[in-house]
Write a protein that holds these residues in place. Sequence first.
Motif, PDB file in Angstrom:
ATOM      1  N   ASP A 186     -10.680 125.235 -30.079  1.00  0.00           N
ATOM      2  CA  ASP A 186     -10.299 124.671 -31.738  1.00  0.00           C
ATOM      3  C   ASP A 186      -9.297 123.910 -31.193  1.00  0.00           C
ATOM      4  O   ASP A 186      -8.783 123.245 -30.383  1.00  0.00           O
ATOM      5  CB  ASP A 186      -9.839 125.554 -32.170  1.00  0.00           C
ATOM      6  CG  ASP A 186      -8.768 124.908 -33.840  1.00  0.00           C
ATOM      7  OD1 ASP A 186      -9.022 124.028 -33.668  1.00  0.00           O
ATOM      8  OD2 ASP A 186      -8.663 125.602 -33.717  1.00  0.00           O
TER       9      ASP A 186
ATOM     10  N   LYS B 140      -6.354 122.493 -31.819  1.00  0.00           N
ATOM     11  CA  LYS B 140      -5.194 122.849 -32.032  1.00  0.00           C
ATOM     12  C   LYS B 140      -4.745 123.174 -30.274  1.00  0.00           C
ATOM     13  O   LYS B 140      -3.218 123.283 -30.036  1.00  0.00           O
ATOM     14  CB  LYS B 140      -5.255 124.784 -32.180  1.00  0.00           C
ATOM     15  CG  LYS B 140      -5.450 125.204 -33.421  1.00  0.00           C
ATOM     16  CD  LYS B 140      -4.443 125.597 -34.440  1.00  0.00           C
ATOM     17  CE  LYS B 140      -5.162 125.958 -35.330  1.00  0.00           C
ATOM     18  NZ  LYS B 140      -5.160 125.621 -37.027  1.00  0.00           N
TER      19      LYS B 140
ATOM     20  N   TYR C 148      -5.049 131.390 -31.064  1.00  0.00           N
ATOM     21  CA  TYR C 148      -3.868 131.249 -30.237  1.00  0.00           C
ATOM     22  C   TYR C 148      -4.863 132.838 -29.161  1.00  0.00           C
ATOM     23  O   TYR C 148      -4.327 132.637 -28.248  1.00  0.00           O
ATOM     24  CB  TYR C 148      -2.564 131.417 -30.677  1.00  0.00           C
ATOM     25  CG  TYR C 148      -2.327 129.932 -31.482  1.00  0.00           C
ATOM     26  CD1 TYR C 148      -2.799 129.108 -30.884  1.00  0.00           C
ATOM     27  CD2 TYR C 148      -2.226 130.165 -32.377  1.00  0.00           C
ATOM     28  CE1 TYR C 148      -1.954 127.627 -31.123  1.00  0.00           C
ATOM     29  CE2 TYR C 148      -2.209 128.604 -33.548  1.00  0.00           C
ATOM     30  CZ  TYR C 148      -1.933 127.935 -32.941  1.00  0.00           C
ATOM     31  OH  TYR C 148      -2.241 126.694 -33.452  1.00  0.00           O
TER      32      TYR C 148
END
Length: 73
Positions: free
Chosen positions: A21, A24, A55
């Motif tokens: 991602d 992020k 995450y």
Amino acid sequence: MYEIILEREECTSCGHCVELDESKFVFDDDDRATLIGADRDDDVDELKVEDAEIYEQASENCTGECIEVYEEE
């Protein structure tokens, strides 16, 4: 709420988090992962989020084991 910790000194620049991602995670000028929107203390990025799924995936795939996810009470 979750707290995400990224210990940049342990980053191996494997790129798994950035590939997962790019909104992020990003590599900085030292080719080490950085948490976008995080506060930095020394060489450690800290970020609080409501949803930690991406995450957690990054943590599981990190070859440097530098990403940690903690659920806050």
